[in-house]
Design a protein around this motif. Structure first.
Motif, PDB file in Angstrom:
ATOM      1  N   ALA A  23       6.380  -3.250  21.044  1.00 19.38           N
ATOM      2  CA  ALA A  23       5.280  -2.327  20.780  1.00 19.38           C
ATOM      3  C   ALA A  23       3.996  -3.115  20.574  1.00 19.38           C
ATOM      4  O   ALA A  23       2.931  -2.751  21.073  1.00 19.38           O
ATOM      5  CB  ALA A  23       5.593  -1.479  19.552  1.00 19.38           C
ATOM      6  N   ALA A  25       3.369  -6.192  21.726  1.00 20.19           N
ATOM      7  CA  ALA A  25       2.963  -6.772  23.008  1.00 20.19           C
ATOM      8  C   ALA A  25       2.326  -5.715  23.895  1.00 20.19           C
ATOM      9  O   ALA A  25       1.351  -5.978  24.610  1.00 20.19           O
ATOM     10  CB  ALA A  25       4.166  -7.403  23.705  1.00 20.19           C
ATOM     11  N   ASN A  26       2.881  -4.509  23.862  1.00 20.03           N
ATOM     12  CA  ASN A  26       2.338  -3.424  24.671  1.00 20.03           C
ATOM     13  C   ASN A  26       0.914  -3.103  24.252  1.00 20.03           C
ATOM     14  O   ASN A  26       0.028  -2.926  25.086  1.00 20.03           O
ATOM     15  CB  ASN A  26       3.220  -2.184  24.515  1.00 20.03           C
ATOM     16  CG  ASN A  26       2.737  -1.049  25.383  1.00 20.03           C
ATOM     17  OD1 ASN A  26       2.548  -1.210  26.575  1.00 20.03           O
ATOM     18  ND2 ASN A  26       2.511   0.099  24.788  1.00 20.03           N
ATOM     19  N   THR A  29      -1.375  -5.682  25.668  1.00 19.98           N
ATOM     20  CA  THR A  29      -1.579  -5.792  27.115  1.00 19.98           C
ATOM     21  C   THR A  29      -1.906  -4.486  27.805  1.00 19.98           C
ATOM     22  O   THR A  29      -2.292  -4.490  28.966  1.00 19.98           O
ATOM     23  CB  THR A  29      -0.331  -6.375  27.800  1.00 19.98           C
ATOM     24  OG1 THR A  29       0.805  -5.635  27.375  1.00 19.98           O
ATOM     25  CG2 THR A  29      -0.154  -7.833  27.466  1.00 19.98           C
ATOM     26  N   LYS A  32      -5.354  -4.328  29.363  1.00 18.15           N
ATOM     27  CA  LYS A  32      -5.513  -5.248  30.485  1.00 18.15           C
ATOM     28  C   LYS A  32      -4.817  -4.698  31.723  1.00 18.15           C
ATOM     29  O   LYS A  32      -5.320  -4.787  32.831  1.00 18.15           O
ATOM     30  CB  LYS A  32      -4.898  -6.615  30.120  1.00 18.15           C
ATOM     31  CG  LYS A  32      -5.066  -7.672  31.191  1.00 18.15           C
ATOM     32  CD  LYS A  32      -6.502  -8.183  31.219  1.00 18.15           C
ATOM     33  CE  LYS A  32      -6.712  -9.321  32.182  1.00 18.15           C
ATOM     34  NZ  LYS A  32      -6.775  -8.928  33.567  1.00 18.15           N
ATOM     35  N   ILE A  33      -3.641  -4.106  31.504  1.00 21.99           N
ATOM     36  CA  ILE A  33      -2.894  -3.568  32.630  1.00 21.99           C
ATOM     37  C   ILE A  33      -3.648  -2.406  33.268  1.00 21.99           C
ATOM     38  O   ILE A  33      -3.795  -2.332  34.490  1.00 21.99           O
ATOM     39  CB  ILE A  33      -1.485  -3.125  32.172  1.00 21.99           C
ATOM     40  CG1 ILE A  33      -0.637  -4.345  31.857  1.00 21.99           C
ATOM     41  CG2 ILE A  33      -0.802  -2.291  33.238  1.00 21.99           C
ATOM     42  CD1 ILE A  33       0.714  -4.037  31.291  1.00 21.99           C
TER      43      ILE A  33
ATOM     44  N   LEU B  68       6.633   5.449  25.482  1.00 17.13           N
ATOM     45  CA  LEU B  68       7.433   4.271  25.166  1.00 17.13           C
ATOM     46  C   LEU B  68       8.195   3.809  26.397  1.00 17.13           C
ATOM     47  O   LEU B  68       9.243   3.205  26.285  1.00 17.13           O
ATOM     48  CB  LEU B  68       8.436   4.594  24.050  1.00 17.13           C
ATOM     49  CG  LEU B  68       7.852   4.857  22.680  1.00 17.13           C
ATOM     50  CD1 LEU B  68       8.938   5.290  21.720  1.00 17.13           C
ATOM     51  CD2 LEU B  68       7.186   3.601  22.144  1.00 17.13           C
ATOM     52  N   TYR B  70       7.995   1.459  28.273  1.00 13.61           N
ATOM     53  CA  TYR B  70       8.300   0.027  28.393  1.00 13.61           C
ATOM     54  C   TYR B  70       9.587  -0.361  27.691  1.00 13.61           C
ATOM     55  O   TYR B  70      10.117  -1.443  27.893  1.00 13.61           O
ATOM     56  CB  TYR B  70       7.141  -0.817  27.865  1.00 13.61           C
ATOM     57  CG  TYR B  70       6.755  -0.522  26.446  1.00 13.61           C
ATOM     58  CD1 TYR B  70       5.736   0.387  26.160  1.00 13.61           C
ATOM     59  CD2 TYR B  70       7.383  -1.146  25.380  1.00 13.61           C
ATOM     60  CE1 TYR B  70       5.384   0.674  24.864  1.00 13.61           C
ATOM     61  CE2 TYR B  70       7.031  -0.864  24.078  1.00 13.61           C
ATOM     62  CZ  TYR B  70       6.026   0.048  23.825  1.00 13.61           C
ATOM     63  OH  TYR B  70       5.675   0.342  22.543  1.00 13.61           O
ATOM     64  N   LEU B  71      10.129   0.539  26.854  1.00 15.17           N
ATOM     65  CA  LEU B  71      11.383   0.208  26.184  1.00 15.17           C
ATOM     66  C   LEU B  71      12.594   0.507  27.068  1.00 15.17           C
ATOM     67  O   LEU B  71      13.738   0.359  26.635  1.00 15.17           O
ATOM     68  CB  LEU B  71      11.521   1.015  24.885  1.00 15.17           C
ATOM     69  CG  LEU B  71      10.609   0.602  23.745  1.00 15.17           C
ATOM     70  CD1 LEU B  71      10.878   1.455  22.531  1.00 15.17           C
ATOM     71  CD2 LEU B  71      10.803  -0.855  23.395  1.00 15.17           C
TER      72      LEU B  71
ATOM     73  N   MET C  88       8.581  -8.461  27.990  1.00 16.65           N
ATOM     74  CA  MET C  88       7.311  -9.150  27.730  1.00 16.65           C
ATOM     75  C   MET C  88       6.798  -9.855  28.975  1.00 16.65           C
ATOM     76  O   MET C  88       5.595  -9.839  29.267  1.00 16.65           O
ATOM     77  CB  MET C  88       7.481 -10.139  26.576  1.00 16.65           C
ATOM     78  CG  MET C  88       7.519  -9.396  25.262  1.00 16.65           C
ATOM     79  SD  MET C  88       7.084 -10.407  23.865  1.00 16.65           S
ATOM     80  CE  MET C  88       8.684 -11.039  23.446  1.00 16.65           C
ATOM     81  N   PHE C  91       5.155  -7.320  31.107  1.00 18.75           N
ATOM     82  CA  PHE C  91       3.781  -7.030  30.678  1.00 18.75           C
ATOM     83  C   PHE C  91       2.823  -8.069  31.235  1.00 18.75           C
ATOM     84  O   PHE C  91       1.776  -7.761  31.795  1.00 18.75           O
ATOM     85  CB  PHE C  91       3.660  -7.079  29.152  1.00 18.75           C
ATOM     86  CG  PHE C  91       4.241  -5.897  28.449  1.00 18.75           C
ATOM     87  CD1 PHE C  91       4.708  -6.017  27.149  1.00 18.75           C
ATOM     88  CD2 PHE C  91       4.310  -4.666  29.042  1.00 18.75           C
ATOM     89  CE1 PHE C  91       5.240  -4.931  26.469  1.00 18.75           C
ATOM     90  CE2 PHE C  91       4.845  -3.580  28.376  1.00 18.75           C
ATOM     91  CZ  PHE C  91       5.304  -3.716  27.088  1.00 18.75           C
ATOM     92  N   HIS C  94       2.383  -7.752  34.985  1.00 21.55           N
ATOM     93  CA  HIS C  94       1.672  -6.532  35.358  1.00 21.55           C
ATOM     94  C   HIS C  94       0.184  -6.667  35.115  1.00 21.55           C
ATOM     95  O   HIS C  94      -0.650  -6.205  35.889  1.00 21.55           O
ATOM     96  CB  HIS C  94       2.229  -5.351  34.552  1.00 21.55           C
ATOM     97  CG  HIS C  94       1.918  -4.021  35.150  1.00 21.55           C
ATOM     98  ND1 HIS C  94       2.368  -2.829  34.626  1.00 21.55           N
ATOM     99  CD2 HIS C  94       1.210  -3.676  36.239  1.00 21.55           C
ATOM    100  CE1 HIS C  94       1.943  -1.828  35.364  1.00 21.55           C
ATOM    101  NE2 HIS C  94       1.232  -2.306  36.357  1.00 21.55           N
ATOM    102  N   GLY C  95      -0.141  -7.339  34.020  1.00 16.26           N
ATOM    103  CA  GLY C  95      -1.551  -7.452  33.678  1.00 16.26           C
ATOM    104  C   GLY C  95      -2.275  -8.572  34.404  1.00 16.26           C
ATOM    105  O   GLY C  95      -3.431  -8.437  34.768  1.00 16.26           O
ATOM    106  N   PHE C  96      -1.564  -9.690  34.636  1.00 18.12           N
ATOM    107  CA  PHE C  96      -2.277 -10.861  35.148  1.00 18.12           C
ATOM    108  C   PHE C  96      -1.925 -11.242  36.575  1.00 18.12           C
ATOM    109  O   PHE C  96      -2.706 -11.892  37.246  1.00 18.12           O
ATOM    110  CB  PHE C  96      -2.031 -12.057  34.218  1.00 18.12           C
ATOM    111  CG  PHE C  96      -2.599 -11.839  32.846  1.00 18.12           C
ATOM    112  CD1 PHE C  96      -1.788 -11.439  31.798  1.00 18.12           C
ATOM    113  CD2 PHE C  96      -3.947 -12.003  32.609  1.00 18.12           C
ATOM    114  CE1 PHE C  96      -2.314 -11.219  30.538  1.00 18.12           C
ATOM    115  CE2 PHE C  96      -4.486 -11.782  31.354  1.00 18.12           C
ATOM    116  CZ  PHE C  96      -3.663 -11.393  30.313  1.00 18.12           C
TER     117      PHE C  96
END
Lengths: 172, 197, 226
Positions: A23, A25-26, A29, A32-33, B68, B70-71, C88, C91, C94-96
């Motif tokens: 959570a 980390a989300n 980012t 940015k995503i 959520l 991403y979980l 992670m 993430f 996806h972002g970079f």
């Protein structure tokens, strides 16, 4: 007794800890995503259809990610189509103010490199320009039949959706 | 995607093992006996369908509405791991001969790419369906057909491997390399199905 | 659980995964991604680096928690930790590096069930110190990346005539190599080549069932460990 409680407890604690970290980390980012995706979309739009003011329409249509309208009255459809890979083709298909196809941009394509190259050639894509109605006939490419079919299907979907929802899209 | 489209693509044109490369390890490693392949395939079909039955609603009703998404990787694999352990316990108590027959392959289903793969793909493909039940139904069908396709590839290949036992293979190729080359030929034959859409 | 005795130097911990105990070409693990993402060399490289990051991260955390995790829930705990690191990395990409994120697709999430990572966790990280586990993870990850690069380069070069996008021999490409059958074929030949060079007879089964640990890990009720 203690042992049989310790096991699920440790698992729960570790799962909760991992969820918490994710959570966090989300949160770090997510912006940015979103930014990267917007930038990529803007770049594809400008590349394919030139500099202009693009706004996304709020309506959702089946099979289409979003519809974007620019100041000239052009409508650009963000669609995903299936070539060899399911949902492997990400396309931007533009219709001019009269509803004729004015441009096709391949944002990304998951098919193998040779097929990807073939379907992005002008010689193939130009056959769709000017189309106003969905048709079944089209010129396929040898060695990239499914990729070509994917693009054909996407163009048909866009034209059909436009025909049904013309009013809402142009004046909504 | 139409119902027939889902079935054909999962079993033939977009076969999990031979086109998508998911579930290779058991595909290459499981015994050369056709009976063992069928047993493994059946177990995988069962786990795929039941995992989808649990993970799809978790995603649609629990994760997605609360942003959520991403979980999902963590949640799905946890469900699969716990489910496989549950199946192990149940089989051990109720059907010991089947449990013994499956042996070490049963816990290995947890690390089978195809099982996690089908749960993730179900969400990718069907989350934007018109209604929840429509998406759920299609997801379960897809899982069933993916399992059938996996079993099909496994059984076909067990037959190929049985024959390969009698072939004279160069030393460097003995074992896995020869198996992989044979797999490439089987995969080539499945490629022919892609003209079917 | 007492830490395992080891006579390897730290440098050896890192290097063993590169060639002698290469997880894919020698251990025959992690073949799903090796077949799936090696159509282009740059995707192969990206996948290798992503897996290495997850491997180091999970090895370190599992090693840190090795005295805390009970035997009964060992595997689910490892899996949850690995899934966390995979998410992670998702993430980050996806972002970079969004092109890599789209190119790898589902296989990025499937790093979670890569036998190599779970294998090193069960075989090594739970019995060794953090530093050694980190080095082991790095070595195995780099070895895996090497294998991926090898297969990816061959497939891209002979299948599409380019290497990392740079055109080399586009006229003579054999495009089936970039499709599914080509993946199986190239990997088979690469492993055969490695066997030839090493003059060894390979184990006849791949992955978990061929793993020497299969007997003990199935007995420990956790399932596959390699």
């Amino acid at each position: 007794m203690r042992e049989s409680i310790k096991a699920p407890l440790v698992l729960t604690v570790i799962s909760a800890a991992v969820c918490g970290m994710l959570a966090f980390a989300n949160a770090l980012t997510a912006d940015k995503i979103a930014q990267t995706e917007q930038a990529a979309l803007q770049e594809s739009l400008t590349q394919a259809f030139g500099e202009a003011e693009y706004t996304a329409l709020p309506q959702q249509y089946e099979g289409i990610h979003q519809v974007i309208r620019d100041t000239d009255g052009r409508l650009i459809f963000d669609v995903t189509s299936s070539g060899y890979e399911k949902d492997g083709q990400h396309l931007l298909i533009g219709l001019d103010a009269e509803g004729a196809v004015c441009g096709i941009c391949v944002v990304s394509i998951a098919d193998s490199p040779t097929q990807a190259a073939k379907v992005q050639e002008d010689a193939f894509l130009s056959q769709f320009l000017g189309r106003q109605k969905a048709t079944d006939a089209y010129d396929a490419i040898a060695g990239a039949t499914k990729s070509a079919q994917g693009i054909q299907n996407a163009v048909n979907l866009v034209l059909e959706t436009y025909q049904t929802n013309k009013e809402a899209m142009t004046h909504g | 995607m139409s119902i027939l489209g889902i079935m054909l693509s999962a079993i033939l044109t977009d076969n999990f093992v031979l086109s998508k490369f998911m579930g290779c390890c058991p595909f290459l490693g499981v015994s050369k006996k056709i009976s063992a392949s069928i047993g493994m395939g059946a177990a995988v079909i069962f786990v795929m369908v039941c995992s989808t039955a649990i993970t799809y609603p978790i995603y649609m009703l629990l994760l997605l509405p609360r942003s959520l998404a991403y979980l999902q990787t963590m949640a799905f694999i946890l469900v699969i791991a716990l489910f496989v352990q549950l199946v192990e316990i149940v089989l051990k108590k109720l059907l010991p001969p089947l449990y013994r027959a499956l042996g070490v392959y049963l816990p290995l289903i947890t690390t089978n790419c195809a099982v996690l793969g089908v749960t993730l793909l179900n969400v990718d493909h069907f989350a934007s369906s018109a209604t929840f039940m429509e998406g759920y139904g299609k997801a379960l069908l897809y899982a069933l057909c993916a399992g059938i396709g996996f079993t099909l590839a496994l059984v076909l290949f067990a037959g190929v491997r049985e024959r390969m036992e009698y072939a004279d293979i160069p030393k460097a190729f003995k074992g896995i390399p020869a198996t992989l080359v044979a797999a490439s030929i089987v995969s080539l034959s499945f490629l022919a199905f892609s003209g079917m859409s | 659980m007492a830490d395992a005795e080891t006579s390897c130097s730290l440098r050896q911990e890192l290097c063993k995964g590169l060639i002698r105990e290469n997880p894919t070409l020698v251990g025959l693990l992690g073949m799903c991604p090796t077949l799936a993402v090696t159509q282009e060399a740059k995707n192969a490289l990206g996948m290798g680096i992503a897996t290495t990051l997850v491997l180091i991260g999970s090895n370190v955390v599992i090693s840190l928690l090795r005295r805390v995790i009970p035997q009964a829930v060992k595997l689910p705990c490892y899996i949850v930790i690995i899934a966390g690191f995979v998410t992670m990395v998702e993430f980050l990409l996806h972002g970079f590096v969004p092109e890599l994120y789209t190119a790898l697709g589902t296989f990025l999430s499937l790093i979670t069930v890569n036998c190599i990572i779970l294998g090193r966790a069960e075989l090594f990280a739970c019995k060794h110190t953090v530093i050694r586990s980190a080095l082991d993870g790095a070595g195995m990850g780099l070895g895996f990346t090497l294998a991926l690069l090898l297969v990816g380069s061959v497939r891209e070069l002979f299948g599409a005539g380019t290497l990392f996008g740079i055109s080399v021999m586009e006229q003579n490409a054999v495009s089936v190599l970039t499709l599914a059958p080509g993946g199986f074929f190239v990997l088979g030949c690469v492993i055969a080549l490695v066997n030839r060079i090493a003059h060894r007879e390979p184990p006849r089964t791949a992955g978990c069932t061929g793993c020497p640990n299969a007997a003990t890990c199935a007995a420990s009720k956790g399932g596959c460990s390699q």
